[in-house]
Scaffold this active site. Structure first.
Site, PDB file in Angstrom:
ATOM      1  N   ASP A  15      30.603  55.513  46.321  1.00 14.90           N
ATOM      2  CA  ASP A  15      30.089  54.305  45.678  1.00 14.90           C
ATOM      3  C   ASP A  15      29.594  54.706  44.278  1.00 14.90           C
ATOM      4  OD1 ASP A  15      28.776  51.709  45.377  1.00 14.90           O
ATOM      5  OD2 ASP A  15      26.911  52.812  45.754  1.00 14.90           O
ATOM      6  N   ASP A  17      27.180  52.357  41.939  1.00 15.16           N
ATOM      7  CA  ASP A  17      25.818  51.898  41.642  1.00 15.16           C
ATOM      8  C   ASP A  17      24.820  52.463  42.642  1.00 15.16           C
ATOM      9  OD1 ASP A  17      26.112  50.022  39.363  1.00 15.16           O
ATOM     10  OD2 ASP A  17      27.468  49.010  40.748  1.00 15.16           O
ATOM     11  N   GLU A  24      20.998  50.709  38.433  1.00 14.47           N
ATOM     12  CA  GLU A  24      20.467  49.364  38.669  1.00 14.47           C
ATOM     13  C   GLU A  24      19.198  49.049  37.876  1.00 14.47           C
ATOM     14  OE1 GLU A  24      22.154  47.131  39.904  1.00 14.47           O
ATOM     15  OE2 GLU A  24      23.399  47.814  41.560  1.00 14.47           O
ATOM     16  N   ARG A  62      25.274  37.226  41.947  1.00 12.56           N
ATOM     17  CA  ARG A  62      23.811  37.388  41.933  1.00 12.56           C
ATOM     18  C   ARG A  62      23.174  36.342  41.013  1.00 12.56           C
ATOM     19  NH1 ARG A  62      23.259  43.164  40.765  1.00 12.56           N
ATOM     20  NH2 ARG A  62      24.096  43.262  42.855  1.00 12.56           N
ATOM     21  N   THR A 125      33.780  50.669  44.546  1.00 14.75           N
ATOM     22  CA  THR A 125      32.555  50.017  44.069  1.00 14.75           C
ATOM     23  C   THR A 125      32.698  48.507  44.031  1.00 14.75           C
ATOM     24  OG1 THR A 125      31.071  49.786  42.165  1.00 14.75           O
ATOM     25  CG2 THR A 125      33.336  50.354  41.674  1.00 14.75           C
ATOM     26  N   THR A 126      31.564  47.841  44.089  1.00 16.00           N
ATOM     27  CA  THR A 126      31.513  46.395  43.900  1.00 16.00           C
ATOM     28  C   THR A 126      31.375  46.040  42.423  1.00 16.00           C
ATOM     29  OG1 THR A 126      30.735  45.650  46.052  1.00 16.00           O
ATOM     30  CG2 THR A 126      29.764  44.576  44.204  1.00 16.00           C
TER      31      THR A 126
HETATM   32  C1  XBP Z   1      26.817  47.121  43.214  1.00 16.07           C
HETATM   33  C2  XBP Z   1      26.723  45.708  42.858  1.00 16.07           C
HETATM   34  C3  XBP Z   1      27.031  45.307  41.454  1.00 16.07           C
HETATM   35  C4  XBP Z   1      26.052  45.827  40.415  1.00 16.07           C
HETATM   36  C5  XBP Z   1      26.250  45.145  39.084  1.00 16.07           C
HETATM   37  O1  XBP Z   1      26.904  47.273  44.634  1.00 16.07           O
HETATM   38  O2  XBP Z   1      26.435  44.870  43.692  1.00 16.07           O
HETATM   39  O3  XBP Z   1      27.027  43.899  41.420  1.00 16.07           O
HETATM   40  O4  XBP Z   1      24.728  45.546  40.830  1.00 16.07           O
HETATM   41  O5  XBP Z   1      27.587  45.270  38.648  1.00 16.07           O
HETATM   42  P1  XBP Z   1      27.511  48.605  45.310  1.00 16.07           P
HETATM   43  P2  XBP Z   1      28.423  43.987  38.196  1.00 16.07           P
HETATM   44  O6  XBP Z   1      26.710  49.766  44.789  1.00 16.07           O
HETATM   45  O7  XBP Z   1      27.288  48.402  46.783  1.00 16.07           O
HETATM   46  O8  XBP Z   1      28.972  48.710  44.966  1.00 16.07           O
HETATM   47  O9  XBP Z   1      27.544  43.165  37.321  1.00 16.07           O
HETATM   48  O10 XBP Z   1      29.617  44.536  37.485  1.00 16.07           O
HETATM   49  O11 XBP Z   1      28.800  43.235  39.445  1.00 16.07           O
HETATM   50 MG    MG Z   2      25.501  51.204  45.699  1.00 15.75          MG
END
Ligand code: XBP
Ligand code: MG
Length: 240
Positions: A15, A17, A24, A62, A125-126
């Site tokens: 992952d 983030d 974050e 979000r 990743t998301t």
């Molecule tokens: C990461 C997220 C993302 C980031 C922001 O989750 O949920 O939305 O917070 O990035 P994970 P974006 O670590 O579980 O992958 O603004 O590009 O979405």
């Molecule tokens: Mg994460």
């Protein structure tokens, strides 16, 4: 779920983030706030509130949920969220280019150790593709990961397992030979739902979460001068 022991660890999917990088609190959060300010909106997410908002994965989703919760009607909330998220992404890229988004301590050593041992490396990743490649290339060099799939590339974001399923598919390996490394319960659920073992490396936002599906849980890649987690621990995780 009981999985057969592995004879060989073939790949690790990371992952981004909160796992590969501390993105974050001091990366995405201020970029969201700059987007609100640029649009003349009064919203500002402090550290604690942002932590609660992380249960909604995907930055645009979000924002949209936040706007809906404040009475903005559905179609307008979706459009405004998309606009704000575009600004947020540009601001986050600025922060990446300025070197303000660091790798988690010890993670670069773990990656190098895995690479030297012939373990294949991938990312699931998301986060959005617009910034993910720039961050990974800047922190770890352009050739570190063989496969990188982002929230932009899949129809549903974590905890949906799609990004992990597609990454495993691209690696052309059985899930039993692969382990995921995550920081959050949502990410861990996504990995486990894709049939993967999951090592969790917690951070301040996630240390109290429920990681019942995880194979191994630790609180950092390296601390107090101790050797970083590496191949030995990941192999052990695969046999757990
Ligand atoms: C990461 C997220 C993302 C980031 C922001 O989750 O949920 O939305 O917070 O990035 P994970 P974006 O670590 O579980 O992958 O603004 O590009 O979405
Ligand atoms: Mg994460």
């Amino acid at each position: 779920m009981t999985r057969p022991p592995l004879s060989e660890l073939r790949a690790v999917i990371f992952d981004v983030d909160g796992t590969l990088a501390d993105t974050e609190r001091d990366g995405h959060r201020p970029a969201f706030n700059e987007a609100f300010a640029a649009a003349g909106l009064p919203y500002r997410w402090d550290e604690a509130e942002y932590g609660t908002l992380l249960v909604i994965t995907g930055g645009s989703r979000r924002i949209e949920r936040y706007l809906r919760d404040r009475g903005v009607p559905a179609p307008r909330a979706a459009d405004l969220a998309a606009e704000l998220h575009a600004t947020k992404t540009a601001r986050f890229v600025d922060r990446v280019r300025a070197g303000l988004v660091p790798a988690r301590p010890g993670v670069a050593e773990v990656l190098r150790e895995l690479q030297a041992a012939g373990v294949r490396l991938a990312v699931a990743t998301t986060g959005s593709r617009e910034w993910v490649m720039e961050l990974l290339d800047g922190l770890f060099g352009p050739d570190m990961f063989e496969v990188v799939l982002t929230g932009t590339d899949v129809p549903a974001r974590k905890p949906d397992p799609a990004v992990y399923q597609q990454t495993v598919c691209r690696l052309r390996l059985p899930a039993e030979c692969v382990i995921a490394v995550e920081d959050s319960a949502i990410g861990c659920s996504a990995a486990v739902a894709a049939g993967l073992r999951c090592m969790v490396v917690t951070n301040d936002y996630t240390s109290d979460q429920d990681f019942s599906g995880a194979t191994v849980i630790c609180d950092g890649f390296a601390r107090n001068g101790r050797r970083p987690l590496g191949v030995d621990l990941l192999r052990a995780a695969c046999h757990a």
